[in-house]
Scaffold this motif. Structure first.
Motif, PDB file in Angstrom:
ATOM      1  N   VAL A  87     -70.714 -16.098  24.112  1.00  0.00           N
ATOM      2  CA  VAL A  87     -71.430 -15.709  25.319  1.00  0.00           C
ATOM      3  C   VAL A  87     -70.451 -15.441  26.463  1.00  0.00           C
ATOM      4  CG1 VAL A  87     -72.828 -16.728  27.113  1.00  0.00           C
ATOM      5  CG2 VAL A  87     -73.652 -16.712  24.793  1.00  0.00           C
ATOM      6  N   TRP A 118     -78.195 -23.616  26.749  1.00  0.00           N
ATOM      7  CA  TRP A 118     -78.720 -24.330  25.580  1.00  0.00           C
ATOM      8  C   TRP A 118     -77.563 -24.933  24.787  1.00  0.00           C
ATOM      9  CZ3 TRP A 118     -77.936 -23.090  20.337  1.00  0.00           C
ATOM     10  CH2 TRP A 118     -78.622 -23.945  19.446  1.00  0.00           C
ATOM     11  N   VAL A 178     -71.353 -20.601  20.359  1.00  0.00           N
ATOM     12  CA  VAL A 178     -72.213 -19.889  21.311  1.00  0.00           C
ATOM     13  C   VAL A 178     -71.473 -19.690  22.620  1.00  0.00           C
ATOM     14  CG1 VAL A 178     -74.302 -20.032  22.676  1.00  0.00           C
ATOM     15  CG2 VAL A 178     -74.338 -20.727  20.289  1.00  0.00           C
ATOM     16  N   LEU A 179     -70.845 -20.754  23.111  1.00  0.00           N
ATOM     17  CA  LEU A 179     -70.171 -20.653  24.405  1.00  0.00           C
ATOM     18  C   LEU A 179     -69.048 -19.614  24.346  1.00  0.00           C
ATOM     19  CD1 LEU A 179     -70.131 -24.388  25.487  1.00  0.00           C
ATOM     20  CD2 LEU A 179     -71.465 -22.513  26.444  1.00  0.00           C
ATOM     21  N   ILE A 205     -83.832 -20.722  18.961  1.00  0.00           N
ATOM     22  CA  ILE A 205     -82.645 -20.335  19.733  1.00  0.00           C
ATOM     23  C   ILE A 205     -81.526 -19.921  18.787  1.00  0.00           C
ATOM     24  CG2 ILE A 205     -80.903 -21.165  21.342  1.00  0.00           C
ATOM     25  CD1 ILE A 205     -83.025 -22.770  22.723  1.00  0.00           C
ATOM     26  N   MET A 220     -78.364 -14.327  28.756  1.00  0.00           N
ATOM     27  CA  MET A 220     -77.246 -14.982  28.092  1.00  0.00           C
ATOM     28  C   MET A 220     -77.044 -16.406  28.614  1.00  0.00           C
ATOM     29  SD  MET A 220     -75.996 -13.643  25.622  1.00  0.00           S
ATOM     30  CE  MET A 220     -75.576 -12.209  24.689  1.00  0.00           C
ATOM     31  N   LEU A 263     -79.323 -18.380  29.241  1.00  0.00           N
ATOM     32  CA  LEU A 263     -80.246 -19.236  28.481  1.00  0.00           C
ATOM     33  C   LEU A 263     -79.522 -19.797  27.257  1.00  0.00           C
ATOM     34  CD1 LEU A 263     -83.619 -17.285  28.457  1.00  0.00           C
ATOM     35  CD2 LEU A 263     -83.121 -19.406  29.622  1.00  0.00           C
ATOM     36  N   LEU A 264     -78.856 -18.901  26.526  1.00  0.00           N
ATOM     37  CA  LEU A 264     -78.147 -19.345  25.323  1.00  0.00           C
ATOM     38  C   LEU A 264     -76.996 -20.282  25.694  1.00  0.00           C
ATOM     39  CD1 LEU A 264     -77.911 -16.175  23.064  1.00  0.00           C
ATOM     40  CD2 LEU A 264     -79.628 -17.960  23.139  1.00  0.00           C
ATOM     41  N   ALA A 265     -76.278 -19.917  26.747  1.00  0.00           N
ATOM     42  CA  ALA A 265     -75.100 -20.709  27.112  1.00  0.00           C
ATOM     43  C   ALA A 265     -75.509 -22.121  27.526  1.00  0.00           C
ATOM     44  CB  ALA A 265     -74.350 -20.020  28.245  1.00  0.00           C
TER      45      ALA A 265
END
Lengths: 356, 529, 254
Positions: A334, B338, A330-331, A283, B332, B334-336
């Motif tokens: 994204v 995670w 990431v948050l 990931i 996206m 999925l990444l969030a």
């Protein structure tokens, strides 16, 4: 536009400059004021393999729209194959008994280690095995139109299961401990400063090669077809193209590039173990690409370099902090920067990139 | 022996009935023949076993006197002790023994029988489990005074498992050692009535020394019967454990499927919502222990709504801060999600620690009901199954009957159209996320008495729950149930045979194979999209 | 050759039956469209119009029936790309173009010079015929001045025209348009009508699925009215308006 332009050239030139400078700054000039220590060369080399890995993922995700949450599988496969070569080579040519023979109670290496003392044999396998694996899985999935979230989840499950398998000693690849205690690679002794410099140089060269190759590829008609797959696969099908083939070609190439990255990475860290197969590692690759900006190769390289450099720096003094920083990063990306750092650079064309 | 009979009669006339019985029982020890004396010891033990604790205590005193060579006989009356200091063996009252009272002749056989009787009586007299256990092991070697009557009485009164573990097979061996082959066959059938592996071993032991062919045949048949039952029991036990795993999976997967069906979002943090639910249950336990210790046994029940709400709240916060902004970018999310899972795991690690949490085990999750063979319906698993079943029924009702359910189905089918029809799609999303996360929270409570609860516990479930969603199709409740049970069963069936990893490999291969034929999942409605 | 084709059936559907689980979308449909005509297919929602298109393009596989292109090519045996290569073009209801590619690149991709493998197509990418044909279609669709803009930034109507342009590149024998004017302004609708009329060719059948009756009346040479998967009328649009059954099931509702 698409991977071209200034930024692309700047990154290509930087990688080329590093490739040329590393052997000089890390070799004859190592002790001087502008020299590079073997430690720094090693870090640069590792980051270059991550950049290569990010380029591989961006090709398939950023351009063909196929997200893999299992690129760690190919990366680890490359790492394991080169590790097997180094262990077998050390055993046959230097008489160093690999640790895993001791704790597995083997008196000699089993049949599947045959010929691994030969570097060309291992090198061919590093290209062929991940390629075959990627091709087989891609063919099965793309042909039956498994895509999007289902595809991503299954790649993650595959990697997870591979990790569980590799954690077992019975699987025969060192189990939990993995493989370590490498003696030399292509005659260069492990741990020697010059080896670190040469491995780093090879890594930056590989990253440069992949960057240029993929840059050419995505601007070719084939690249346009990949983008067409990403934007509207059904439309492409009704134009008389079977999207399976361009997807499969990009996917297989991506898997092979990830394996090459792994084969360069393992000798530089001196160990390979199943932790590379954990879902987090895979990931994290996607996070590099998302952060840098999907669909621009420059973005993928920047994302990989920035995040992994940050990680190297942070884990030095605050390892507990890293998961928090990574998750918040990431948050933020994204939610706030749908196209990654490229959003910070210039206003993007509305709707030019959609989907996930 | 007419003289004795007469004496008994006299005693019966003069004294209380108990005294009369005791006089007879103790007097019988004074019989001249060794066999009669041994029989008398047996009778004493039996009287103690069936006559209550006082009777047992008396009988043991007498038996111990035999062993200690303190018993004297004068004309079929037994005394304990010598001369003026003697006691009447029947009443234990001081009663000078006649001068001609002779010490009871004693030999090894008699002493063995006395030890056996004393041990038997100890089972009824001693309050110390360890002493009873010691007595029971003595009885395994010394059965001279032992009878089935005694053993049945002891088994009926005994509660201590260590003692029972000795007595039960002992009783079986007693029955199997009967000289009459017909009785032995009856014994075999009686033992085989309870079809446990231990009873099978007992019968096998007996048969190894059995010469009689009819008994052999009966024994073989009984063993075959037990084997069958045990096999059935094993199958049932496997199915049962698969069922309980499937229930937890179903809770997690239902939530995933609802969220995925509605918003196309795969929540990679669903495993962590399970963890949050379990931690909430732990906090509830601690709060109750501190504030209302009397209700401590009910903390799991009290935790159900609380864990649901806590997990639902975390889900709603995640929706509001993250998912809301990602509705058309499924990859996206999925990444969030995670990242959310990584954040949750590390928050819990830092604040509470990585160790396994300790949970009080209330009575309704301890032990179980034996059914067949070695299959026991354990209550902790039953608890998980019950929660899953109730939650499933609740979800079905919610989606079928309520306005919310109708809205969910409408939005899932056509978001724009539902919006046009006046349904607040955002509100529906929020509620669905709350429901989906809350279900994972319930799974956490169901897991608390079953599994290790620690920050990483979610990881073990998440892959299987995805497989349920992929296999079960989107938004199909029946599909989710079928897939949960399939995957749950594969896991428990494969695990003992080939290990946990093999089970995961098989599930994965199955999913890849299934998805070939049905990219939309097992039960997805066919038709155009 | 074109003369021979005129009047022959471009698409011929016989005894078609399509079910989704228990739901019968099309019970038994027989339908033909001929070269040279613009054939309107109308009917209320759920009449089976889009399902018919899905069957012809290979997206949905029927239970029974024959689907022949050009009187000889059995479409039921071909994959979606093969059907497209055989000469069936389809415009989706929603504008469906490659948004990250430029208008020109979209058109380039749509031209199949060497009906066959992708590899041979990609190798022949710089064929001058490609550029010429692209320039031609850019002119026809009126998108010449937007040629190098990413398709994603085009207006809704322009996207529809681009998609029609991509279909023109394909030179299909059978061109199917699924609600081409849904969501268009009046002036966009009339431009689209012009465009569709220009698409008409003696060696091409055009199938238009539409709700907009006025639009169909304007362009169609023939209409088929579907109701619950069954044709209840076939003929001229003017006659359809007066047909009693058609009024009952369809027009009566408006």
């Amino acid at each position: 536009m698409m991977g071209g332009g200034m930024l692309f050239r700047v990154i290509a030139l930087s990688l080329a400059a590093l490739t040329i400078a590393l052997p000089i700054l890390g070799g004859p000039l190592a002790g001087s004021g502008i020299g590079i220590s073997p430690y720094l060369a090693n870090i640069i080399g590792q980051i270059a393999t991550f950049a290569l890995l990010a380029i591989a993922l961006d090709l398939i995700w950023g351009f063909a729209g196929v997200l893999s949450l299992g690129h760690g599988l190919f990366f680890a496969l490359g790492g394991y194959l080169i590790a097997m070569h180094m262990l077998k080579d050390g055993y046959v040519n230097a008489g160093v008994v690999p640790d895993l023979m001791t704790f597995m109670g083997w008196t000699e290496l089993p049949g599947y280690w045959a010929f691994f003392e030969s570097f060309p044999y291992a090198a061919v396998l590093i290209l062929v095995l991940p390629g075959l694996l990627a091709f087989a899985y891609g063919w099965i999935s793309f042909r039956s139109r498994v895509s999007g979230v289902s595809f991503a989840i299954i790649t993650q499950a595959l990697t997870y299961v591979a990790m569980l398998l590799m954690f077992r000693n019975d699987t025969g690849f060192g189990g939990n401990n993995g493989m370590t205690g490498f003696v030399s690679l292509l005659g260069m002794p492990m741990g020697a400063p010059s080896t670190a410099v040469w491995l780093a140089t090879a890594s930056t060269a590989a990253a440069l090669g992949a960057f240029l190759l993929c840059g050419r590829l995505v601007r070719s008609p084939f690249g346009r077809m990949l983008i067409a797959v990403r934007d509207d696969e059904a439309r492409l099908r009704f134009l008389g193209y079977d999207p399976v083939w361009p997807k499969l070609a990009a996917w297989t190439l991506s898997g092979v590039m990830a394996a090459i990255a792994g084969a360069l990475y393992a000798p530089q860290v001196g160990i390979i173990n199943p932790r590379l197969l954990s879902p987090e590692v895979s990931i994290e690759i996607a996070v590099w690409v998302a952060l840098g900006g999907r669909g621009t190769l420059s973005g993928a390289v920047i994302g990989a370099v920035v995040i992994s450099a940050l990680k190297f720096w942070l884990t030095g003094f605050a390892p507990d902090l890293w998961p928090f920083i990574l998750s918040l990063l990431v948050l933020i990306v994204v939610v706030g920067l749908p196209n990654g750092l490229t959003d910070l650079r210039l206003p993007k064309l509305k709707g030019a990139r959609h989907g996930g | 022996m007419p003289v004795i009979r007469l004496l008994i009669l006299l005693a019966a006339l003069f004294g209380s009935p108990a005294y009369a019985d005791r006089a007879v029982l103790s007097g019988a020890l004074c019989a001249p023949a060794l066999a009669d004396q041994i029989a008398a010891l047996g009778a004493l033990a039996e009287a103690g076993a069936t006559g209550g604790k006082d009777e047992a205590a008396w009988a043991r005193t007498v038996v111990e006197a035999v062993d200690a060579r303190a018993l004297r006989c004068a004309a079929s009356l037994a005394f304990i002790g010598e001369g003026d200091a003697a006691l009447d063996a029947a009443s234990l009252a001081p009663s000078p023994a006649p001068v001609d009272a002779a010490p009871m002749p004693i030999n090894n056989r008699l002493r063995a029988a006395a030890a056996s009787a004393a041990a038997a009586l100890t089972l009824f007299v001693d309050t110390e489990p360890a002493a009873r256990a010691k007595a029971a092991t003595t009885l395994e070697r010394r059965r001279e005074a032992l009878s089935l009557t005694i053993l049945d009485a002891a088994l009926a009164a005994e509660t201590e498992p260590t003692v029972l573990a000795v007595l039960e097979p002992l009783r079986a061996r007693m029955m199997l050692a009967d000289p009459d082959p017909q009785n032995r066959i009856r014994a075999i059938d009686a033992i085989a009535a309870e079809t446990t592996l231990r009873n099978r071993t007992l019968i096998a032991e007996a048969l190894s020394e059995e010469a009689d062919t009819t008994v052999q045949a009966a024994g073989q048949a009984a063993m075959a019967r037990i084997d069958r039952q045990i096999a059935i029991g094993q199958v049932l036990a496997t199915l049962y454990s698969g069922l309980s795993y499937a229930s937890v999976l179903l809770l997690a997967a239902l939530g995933l499927a609802i969220i995925f069906g509605l918003m196309g979002v795969i929540n990679l943090a669903q495993g962590e919502f399970i963890m949050i639910g379990a931690y909430a249950a732990w906090f509830v336990q601690n709060a109750i222990r501190a504030l209302l210790p009397g209700l401590i046994d009910w903390y799991l029940i009290i935790a159900l709504p609380i864990s649901f709400l806590v997990a639902a709240l975390v889900g709603v916060v995640m929706e509001a801060l993250v998912l809301r902004r990602l509705y058309n970018r499924p990859l996206m999310t999925l990444l969030a999600t995670w990242a959310v899972s990584l954040l949750l795991i590390n928050l819990v690690r830092v604040t509470i620690g990585t160790q396994n949490l300790e949970f009080h085990q209330p009575f309704y999750v301890v032990g179980g009901v034996p059914v067949v063979g070695d299959f026991i319906v354990t209550l902790n698993r039953l608890f998980a199954i019950a929660i899953a079943a109730l939650a499933f029924v609740g979800v079905v009702l919610l989606l079928r009957v309520t306005t919310f359910g109708m809205n969910v189905r409408a939005v899932a089918q056509n978001r724009a159209m539902a919006g046009a029809a006046g349904i607040d799609a955002r509100q529906t999303d929020r509620l669905a996320i709350a429901l989906g996360s809350g279900l994972a929270g319930l799974a956490g409570v169901a897991l608390a008495p079953l599994y290790n609860v620690n920050p990483n516990m979610g990881a073990g479930f998440i892959v299987d729950s995805f497989m349920v969603v992929v296999l079960g199709g989107v938004g199909s409740l029946a599909g989710a149930v079928a897939a949960s049970f399939g995957i749950g069963q594969i896991n428990v069936i494969m695990e003992p045979l080939y290990g946990a990893v093999a089970a995961k490999v098989v599930v994965l291969l199955l999913v890849i194979a299934f998805i070939q034929r049905r990219p939309e999942g097992l039960f997805a409605p066919k038709g155009r999209r | 050759m074109a003369a021979e084709m005129r009047g022959a059936h471009a698409i011929q559907v016989e005894g078609l039956r399509v079910t989704f689980g228990d739901f019968v979308a099309i019970p038994n449909l027989t339908f033909t469209a001929s070269y040279g005509e613009i054939h309107g297919v109308i009917g209320p929602n759920g009449a089976g119009k889009t399902t018919l298109l899905d069957v012809i393009t290979g997206k949905t596989r029927p239970k029974e029936g024959t689907v022949l292109l050009d009187g000889k090519i059995d479409l039921r045996r071909l994959s979606e790309p093969q059907i497209a290569l055989a000469g069936v073009g389809r415009k989706f209801q929603k504008p469906s173009v490659f948004e990250a590619l430029s208008v020109r690149e979209n058109l380039e991709l749509a031209l199949r010079l060497r009906a066959g493998s992708i590899l041979s197509e990609l190798r022949g990418w710089t064929d001058p015929r490609r550029a010429a044909r692209v320039a031609e279609v850019l002119g026809e669709t009126g998108l010449t001045d937007r040629a190098d803009a990413p398709a994603g930034i085009l207006a809704h109507g322009q996207k529809q025209w681009l998609e029609i342009g991509m279909l023109l590149m394909q030179r299909p024998k059978l061109l199917m348009l699924d609600e081409p004017v849904a969501g268009m302004t009046d002036s966009e609708t009339s431009h689209t009508a012009d465009l569709v009329r220009r698409l008409r060719a003696p060696d091409r059948a055009i199938l238009v699925i539409e709700h907009d009756m006025a639009f169909v009346e304007e362009i169609a040479t023939r209409v088929t009215v579907l109701h619950e998967g069954t044709p209840i009328f076939a003929g001229a649009m003017a006659d359809a308006r007066t047909d009693a059954r058609v009024r009952d099931v369809y027009l009566g509702r408006h």
